[in-house]
Design a protein around this motif. Structure first.
Motif: not given
Lengths: 206, 297
Positions: B36-43, B48-50
């Motif tokens: 999840v950390a990677e998704l938030i960092a890269t997507r 935005d959702a976070a």
């Protein structure tokens, strides 16, 4: 009315465990003293979990009579107040699940003798109550204990008989769901089935 | 958590539950945390959702804390009923084992419920007074000295005639205090009831009424029967009746009542033809909040 555990009431010097032991030993007034001591906190949790005055009254009465009858089974592995809360919350969840299975709607909490907030506060409170009432019962109970009444996660975990991580997850997911329903998420219209005339302006992206 | 996701979540694939868990530290030390950390960092959509969720979370926490700050002491009638039930249990310990205590418990509950109803009845006095006032006013419009005397003396009206607020063909008369009575001919559904009732605005319901009172609801057009029904509704629902529509709900005859609190908030309830003082025979109810409403799932 945030959570503030007490060990002894102003009128009886005995702590909760002593009162429960006295009840089991035959003291006729001990359980009533215990109930009076915690009545408001237990009521608040039941009312916010069920969102309906009569249902909450029945749930609390069912639960405390059950506690009265099975007090001798209390092993002291948790605080007496945690044990009482567990019985009350389980009674509420049973009712909430049964109600969830029926085609019904959140009922008004307001009853005689309850304080009434006025104006915008009242509308905001109604909005939050209504949104809360639409959450799954397990999430609702966790939120009521932790985020509404400030019980520590560990206490809520004991009351609901789940792991602390489960409480954290239920609270986080419940708040995310409330955020959507209350229209607090940026770039998102309030949910059409629970919306508020008093929803705050959505924050702009930093 | 698809039902709570933002509208674009389906297209972006953001799992809001997962983001919520991540932000709450629930995923700490698990492989999911790194993913999840990677998704938030890269997507961007995850990022935005976070951010949106973090911002909203603070507001929701304030809302919930505000609810907790509201005093909610156990009402006196609930506490006395509870104590009564405990004492009944205490006075019959031997019968408890035999199941006899259930009698005491149920008796206590019945007493509590009766007391609660009495208290609620007192709380609904404003509604009842308003209704009596409505009857009195209506009677005066009806030029019936006998009924006027009954209403003024506080005795239960005994007329079997249609409610005097209803004019020719049971159309409501305009300009009276109390709820506006109408027979709009509407067949309400859960999806339409709030919009249609609110759109009527109460005062315009009469003018818009074109239909007839369904035959099964005739009884409820009599003042005493209407009063009894509204008393039963008031016992379980806050608010003052603004409109009463003798109509249909999901195709069946139903009296649809709009109860208003604080201007525009309140409830809309639909009751069946059997509605009476002891049981409103509730068919449907929904909370109305300001310009919007909550509806059942």
């Amino acid at each position: 009315m945030r959570h503030d555990p007490s060990v002894a009431g102003p009128t009886d010097p005995r702590d909760d465990a002593e009162l429960l032991r006295a009840h089991v030993a035959g003291d006729p007034a001990a359980f009533e003293t215990l109930v009076r001591r915690h009545a408001d906190r237990l009521w608040a949790v039941a009312l916010r979990t069920l969102g309906d005055r009569e249902e909450a009254a029945d749930a609390v009465q069912d639960a405390l009579l059950s506690a009265y009858r099975k007090a001798d089974r209390f092993r002291g592995e948790s605080a007496v107040t945690t044990w009482l809360h567990r019985i009350v919350v389980n009674s509420c969840l049973d009712r909430a699940r049964r109600r969830q299975a029926r085609p019904t709607v959140p009922l008004p909490e307001q009853g005689a003798g309850e304080p009434v907030a006025g104006g915008e506060d009242r509308d905001t409170t109604l909005t939050v109550r209504a949104a809360l009432a639409e959450l799954p019962p397990d999430q609702r109970a966790a939120l009521v204990l932790v985020d509404v009444y400030g019980y520590p996660v560990a206490d809520a975990a004991q009351i609901l008989d789940v792991a602390p991580g489960t409480i954290k997850s239920r609270c986080a997911r419940g708040r995310a769901r409330l955020a959507a329903r209350l229209g607090h998420l940026r770039n998102q219209e309030p949910s059409p089935d629970v919306t508020s005339g008093t929803a705050r302006p959505r924050k702009e992206a930093p | 958590m698809s039902d709570t996701a933002r509208p674009d979540d389906a297209s972006t694939g953001v799992d809001v539950d997962l983001v919520a868990d991540y932000q709450a530290g629930v995923l700490a030390g698990t492989p999911e945390e790194a993913r999840v950390a990677e998704l938030i960092a890269t997507r961007p959509e995850w990022s935005d959702a976070a951010q949106a969720l973090a911002d909203a979370d603070r507001v929701v926490l304030e809302d919930l804390a505000g609810l907790g700050a509201e005093p909610a002491p156990m009402p006196a009638d609930v506490l006395s009923g509870l104590v009564e039930a405990i004492r009944a249990e205490r006075s019959a310990p031997s019968s408890a084992a035999a199941g006899g205590a259930v009698v005491g418990f149920d008796a206590a509950r019945r007493r509590r419920v009766r007391r609660a109803r009495w208290v609620l009845g007192a709380a609904a006095a404003v509604v009842v007074v308003a209704l009596l006032g409505l009857v009195g006013t209506s009677v005066l419009h009806d030029d019936s000295a006998k009924q006027a005397s009954s209403a003024r003396s506080g005795a239960a009206p005994t007329s079997t005639a249609p409610h005097p607020d209803l004019g020719p063909n049971n159309q409501p008369r305009p300009g009276l205090a109390g709820p506006t009575l109408g027979a709009s001919g509407t067949d309400y559904t859960p999806a339409t009831v709030v919009r249609v009732v609110r759109a009527s605005g109460g005062s315009s319901l009469g003018a818009a009424a074109r239909g007839q009172v369904p035959a099964q609801l005739d009884r409820l057009t009599r003042p005493d029967q209407l009063d009894g029904c509204l008393r039963a509704i008031a016992a379980g629902h806050p608010g003052t009746p603004r409109t009463v529509d003798y109509a249909r709900f999901r195709g069946a005859p139903a009296m649809v009542v709009w109860l208003v609190q604080n201007g525009s908030s309140g409830m809309i309830v639909a009751v069946g033809p059997e509605c009476g003082p002891d049981d409103p025979h509730l068919v449907y109810e929904t909370v109305v909040l300001g310009a919007h409403e909550t509806t059942p799932k």
